[in-house]
Design a protein around this motif. Structure first.
Motif, short mmCIF file in Angstrom:
data_model
loop_
_atom_site.label_atom_id
_atom_site.label_comp_id
_atom_site.label_asym_id
_atom_site.label_seq_id
_atom_site.Cartn_x
_atom_site.Cartn_y
_atom_site.Cartn_z
N ASN A 306 -54.67 86.72 44.15
CA ASN A 306 -55.45 87.71 43.32
C ASN A 306 -56.39 88.55 44.07
O ASN A 306 -57.53 88.81 43.63
CB ASN A 306 -56.33 86.55 42.53
CG ASN A 306 -55.61 85.71 41.44
OD1 ASN A 306 -54.66 86.30 40.82
ND2 ASN A 306 -55.64 84.36 41.59
N ASN A 307 -56.15 88.66 45.32
CA ASN A 307 -56.93 89.43 46.15
C ASN A 307 -56.20 90.74 46.26
O ASN A 307 -55.16 91.08 46.91
CB ASN A 307 -56.99 88.91 47.40
CG ASN A 307 -57.83 89.61 48.51
OD1 ASN A 307 -58.36 90.59 48.33
ND2 ASN A 307 -58.08 89.07 49.40
N PRO A 308 -56.87 92.06 45.56
CA PRO A 308 -56.47 93.29 45.46
C PRO A 308 -56.51 94.06 46.86
O PRO A 308 -55.63 94.96 46.77
CB PRO A 308 -57.45 93.84 44.67
CG PRO A 308 -58.68 93.27 44.57
CD PRO A 308 -58.20 91.85 44.73
N ASP A 309 -57.25 93.62 47.82
CA ASP A 309 -57.46 94.25 49.13
C ASP A 309 -56.44 93.74 50.13
O ASP A 309 -56.16 94.28 51.09
CB ASP A 309 -58.83 93.81 49.58
CG ASP A 309 -59.95 94.57 48.89
OD1 ASP A 309 -59.78 95.64 48.10
OD2 ASP A 309 -60.89 93.81 48.73
N ASP A 310 -55.82 92.42 49.87
CA ASP A 310 -54.80 92.01 50.62
C ASP A 310 -53.78 90.99 49.55
O ASP A 310 -53.67 89.98 49.95
CB ASP A 310 -55.33 91.22 51.69
CG ASP A 310 -54.58 90.78 52.87
OD1 ASP A 310 -53.18 91.32 52.94
OD2 ASP A 310 -54.88 89.76 53.32
N MET A 311 -53.01 91.66 48.84
CA MET A 311 -52.16 90.94 48.05
C MET A 311 -51.02 90.86 48.44
O MET A 311 -50.14 91.69 49.04
CB MET A 311 -52.12 91.90 46.53
CG MET A 311 -51.62 90.65 45.61
SD MET A 311 -51.60 91.64 43.91
CE MET A 311 -53.39 91.63 43.60
N ASN A 312 -50.28 89.54 48.24
CA ASN A 312 -48.97 89.24 48.45
C ASN A 312 -48.04 90.37 48.08
O ASN A 312 -48.21 90.70 46.79
CB ASN A 312 -48.42 87.98 47.98
CG ASN A 312 -49.30 86.74 48.56
OD1 ASN A 312 -49.50 86.56 49.57
ND2 ASN A 312 -49.92 85.70 47.83
N GLU A 313 -46.96 90.59 48.44
CA GLU A 313 -46.03 91.76 47.83
C GLU A 313 -45.56 91.39 46.58
O GLU A 313 -45.57 91.95 45.70
CB GLU A 313 -44.90 92.28 48.99
CG GLU A 313 -44.11 93.60 48.52
CD GLU A 313 -43.19 93.04 47.46
OE1 GLU A 313 -42.71 94.13 46.76
OE2 GLU A 313 -42.39 92.00 47.48
N GLU A 314 -45.06 90.25 46.31
CA GLU A 314 -44.65 89.63 45.26
C GLU A 314 -45.36 89.41 44.04
O GLU A 314 -44.98 89.41 42.97
CB GLU A 314 -43.81 88.13 45.48
CG GLU A 314 -44.24 87.09 46.25
CD GLU A 314 -44.20 87.12 47.63
OE1 GLU A 314 -44.50 88.01 48.39
OE2 GLU A 314 -43.38 86.04 48.18
N CYS A 315 -46.75 89.26 44.47
CA CYS A 315 -48.00 89.13 43.43
C CYS A 315 -48.20 90.49 42.91
O CYS A 315 -48.23 90.91 41.71
CB CYS A 315 -49.09 88.54 44.06
SG CYS A 315 -49.00 86.90 44.70
N ARG A 316 -48.08 91.67 43.98
CA ARG A 316 -48.32 93.01 43.58
C ARG A 316 -47.31 93.38 42.59
O ARG A 316 -47.84 94.11 41.71
CB ARG A 316 -48.33 93.93 44.61
CG ARG A 316 -48.67 95.38 44.64
CD ARG A 316 -48.75 96.07 45.78
NE ARG A 316 -47.29 96.04 46.78
CZ ARG A 316 -46.43 96.73 46.51
NH1 ARG A 316 -46.36 97.48 45.27
NH2 ARG A 316 -45.31 96.43 46.96
N THR A 317 -46.06 92.92 42.68
CA THR A 317 -45.03 93.29 41.78
C THR A 317 -44.63 92.10 40.67
O THR A 317 -43.37 91.97 40.63
CB THR A 317 -43.90 94.28 42.68
OG1 THR A 317 -43.34 93.14 43.46
CG2 THR A 317 -44.15 95.41 43.18
#
Length: 354
Positions: A306-317
């Protein structure tokens, strides 16, 4: 946006929930399904011996077990003895199936023991079912559901509690009321679940609901009213389009706690933080589940969910139906991707991103 670390909490002492994929096979190739376009490098299955050695000890500690995510669990050769063993534990159990393989042996072991069963049906006439599912099997599903309900009645049980799942493609929405009737016909206590459609290749890109949100909203609202009049539940898995947009605009997905509560395990033993993650955090055949759960690799993944500054790629998409965005192109149009859910695209001649 500044990451708010105060939202982060401690993980459970041991997974509360577990998704255990029993098999990496499916008996159908529905045109809209990821398996029509993507495939595993080597389809694996969990054997009864593997289950006893590596997973049975965990059953006494978890509260909920899901036996599928992206394949058909009833293709597992040892499904019956594995589920019979699972039934010895006091846990909530669930899986989804296309219903074709709900054989007498499968029905015998799940009736009275399985908590929830979802049957995936898109297309509610023989013609539309064949078009959407790629197989002339609607009457087979109906026959199996009649037999399932007859056995439930014979044994005096409501289990498994039934739900019908149907895919929200634009060209399938005109049968949403028929899905409600189908659920009513087969006493589906949990009614109908509308899953959001994601295009796996360019041929189906135009069927995404975001291309005609007015039609999608009007049709689902009409179906919701119809379901209420029939006293049948109708659930939009990701919420309506506008609600989903608002809930996902800040992070790109809904606020997620899945990796703090559970894990997903593939038949080859690889462990993942959630069903849609492709970052392995360990292997259950090589180390105890407790060590993986409290290990640094999973902790690092959690820090970035849940960290928009350093998000996992699979969480981002994120493509999780209950968490991901259904209005963003990068999460609903997958025609450009070479891989999806740890599967490789079958056809190399695809459109590339950029």
């Amino acid at each position: 946006m500044k990451y708010d670390a105060t939202h982060v909490s401690e993980a459970e002492e041991f997974p509360v929930t577990m998704t255990l994929e029993l098999s990496e096979k499916c008996n159908l190739r529905c045109p809209f399904c990821h398996l029509s376009v993507f495939e595993p490098e080597k389809p694996n299955q969990i054997s009864l011996e593997q289950f006893e050695e590596h997973f049975a000890p965990a059953m006494a500690r978890i509260k909920s077990l899901t036996l599928h995510y992206k394949f058909e669990p009833l293709t597992c050769r040892d499904f019956v003895p594995i589920f019979r063993r699972i039934s010895e534990f006091d846990i909530e159990t669930y899986f989804s199936t296309n219903g074709i393989l709900l054989t007498e042996k499968a029905r015998d072991v799940i009736v009275g023991n399985l908590t929830y069963l979802t049957v995936s049906v898109t297309g509610f006439t023989p013609e539309s079912y064949k078009k959407q599912m790629g197989y002339d099997g609607l009457e087979k599903v109906r026959k199996n559901l009649r037999a399932l309900n007859a056995l439930k009645k014979e044994r005096g049980t409501r289990y498994p509690i039934l739900r019908i799942s149907t895919v929200g493609k634009l060209d399938a929405l005109d049968e949403l009321k028929s899905a409600v009737d189908f659920a009513d016909e087969f006493d589906a206590e949990e009614g109908v679940q509308l899953t959001f459609f994601r295009a796996m290749d360019e041929s189906m890109e135009s069927e995404r609901p975001v291309h005609d949100p007015e039609f999608f909203t009007a049709t689902t609202n009409e179906a919701l009213a119809y379901a209420e009049s029939r006293k049948v539940k109708l659930f939009l898995q990701s919420g309506d389009l506008e609600a989903n947009r608002k809930e996902t605009e800040e992070l790109g997905h809904k606020y997620c706690r899945i990796p703090w509560n559970g894990m997903t395990i593939q038949p080859d033993g690889d462990v993942f933080p959630c069903p849609v993650a492709h970052t392995s955090v360990g292997n259950a055949y090589e180390q105890p589940i407790e060590e993986i759960w409290s290990g640094e690799r999973l902790a690092h993944f959690r820090d970035r969910v849940n960290n928009p500054d350093d998000m996992n790629e699979e969480c981002r998409t994120c493509h999780h139906c209950r968490v991901g965005s259904v209005v963003r192109t990068e999460t609903t149009d997958l025609s450009y991707k070479d891989s999806f859910l740890r599967l490789k695209r079958k056809d190399e001649n695809v459109r590339r991103a950029g």
